[in-house]
Enzyme design. Structure first.
Site, PDB file in Angstrom:
ATOM      1  CG  ASP A  26      42.600 -72.798  -0.270  1.00  0.00           C
ATOM      2  OD1 ASP A  26      42.324 -71.560  -1.006  1.00  0.00           O
ATOM      3  OD2 ASP A  26      41.815 -73.113   0.518  1.00  0.00           O
ATOM      4  NE  ARG A  40      39.192 -73.288  -2.476  1.00  0.00           N
ATOM      5  CZ  ARG A  40      39.505 -74.272  -1.821  1.00  0.00           C
ATOM      6  NH1 ARG A  40      40.276 -75.148  -2.271  1.00  0.00           N
ATOM      7  NH2 ARG A  40      39.009 -74.371  -0.551  1.00  0.00           N
ATOM      8  CG  ASP A  45      39.394 -74.857   3.628  1.00  0.00           C
ATOM      9  OD1 ASP A  45      39.417 -73.971   2.939  1.00  0.00           O
ATOM     10  OD2 ASP A  45      38.934 -74.891   4.654  1.00  0.00           O
ATOM     11  CB  THR A  46      45.104 -73.402   3.192  1.00  0.00           C
ATOM     12  OG1 THR A  46      44.732 -72.611   2.273  1.00  0.00           O
ATOM     13  CG2 THR A  46      45.823 -74.719   2.399  1.00  0.00           C
ATOM     14  CD  GLU A  48      39.517 -68.506   3.706  1.00  0.00           C
ATOM     15  OE1 GLU A  48      40.275 -67.462   2.888  1.00  0.00           O
ATOM     16  OE2 GLU A  48      38.811 -69.188   3.534  1.00  0.00           O
ATOM     17  NE  ARG A  92      37.147 -69.736  -6.167  1.00  0.00           N
ATOM     18  CZ  ARG A  92      37.159 -69.982  -4.812  1.00  0.00           C
ATOM     19  NH1 ARG A  92      38.047 -69.415  -4.275  1.00  0.00           N
ATOM     20  NH2 ARG A  92      36.117 -70.752  -4.266  1.00  0.00           N
TER      21      ARG A  92
END
Length: 234
Positions: A26, A40, A45-46, A48, A92
């Protein structure tokens, strides 16, 4: 879903950028305003791949490789900002990302590589759209949704993923020979006991029904519940 995004192509301004490098499923870096800056993706959300505490989470590498491949093969990458702040506390850029006209967030959700998360108004322009896509991926039990308890409200739980993969392995190698034989064709509900000892029953509408190897068969949900089994969590 993608068609809706393309129809709205000119409704909000998009900023063309050049890819610097992919970082995570992501997150990636682009050349923006003449320098390399991190992006971002908003509202997703992917798992980690290099978190200092969480390490590599299941399907994190797959999500990263998918994002990397899509971005590196793109002819055009564009950013769309929402009406709120366009940077987070790490400086970001917060944006919706378009790759050759297709929103990358939508693609990640469709593939089961991401969950809808970090919903902070007013940057919620596409949250309903994203949640509708997520429901389809959940229903299909693909990617991060293949394992019942891996995705939870506070993120991804590696221990739950591993416990279910161990249970699947045990079922494949050591299932009772007679357990997968239906005693009665009208009894279609499968009762399974996972590695944590939880008794879960699956109807033919359950996403995991086909992959489930039963320890017991039941004719009705009431019968399964009386035997101590519960329905799978949604």
């Amino acid at each position: 879903m993608i068609g809706c995004t393309q129809q709205d192509e000119h409704e909000f301004p998009r900023v063309p950028v050049t890819l610097d490098r992919a970082v995570d499923g992501d997150t990636f870096k682009v050349i923006y305003e003449g320098k390399s800056q991190s992006v971002r993706m908003l509202l997703v959300d992917t798992p980690e791949t290099s978190h200092p505490k969480l390490g590599v989470q299941p399907l994190g590498i797959e999500a990263k490789e998918y994002t990397k491949q899509v971005l590196e093969q793109a002819d055009k990458i564009e950013l769309e900002f929402d009406i709120g702040q366009n940077r987070d506390k790490y400086s970001r850029l917060l944006a919706y990302v378009y790759v050759d006209g297709v929103m990358l967030q939508e693609s990640l959700l469709e593939k089961g590589y991401a969950r809808v998360a970090y919903i902070y108004p007013p940057n919620v322009r596409y949250v309903d759209q994203f949640e509708a896509i997520q429901k389809e991926s959940q229903r299909a039990a693909i990617g991060i949704w293949e394992y019942e308890n891996y995705v939870q409200e506070d993120g991804f739980h590696k221990d739950e993923y591993e416990s279910e993969t161990v249970a699947d392995s045990n079922n494949d190698s050591g299932a009772n020979v007679n357990s997968d034989q239906q005693p009665d064709r009208s009894c279609t509900i499968k009762g399974n006991i996972n590695s944590s000892g939880e008794k879960i029953y699956h109807t033919q509408e359950s996403p995991q029904y086909t992959a489930t190897i039963p320890e017991e068969w039941f004719c009705t949900e009431e019968e399964a519940e009386l035997a101590g089994f519960r329905a799978p969590k949604k």
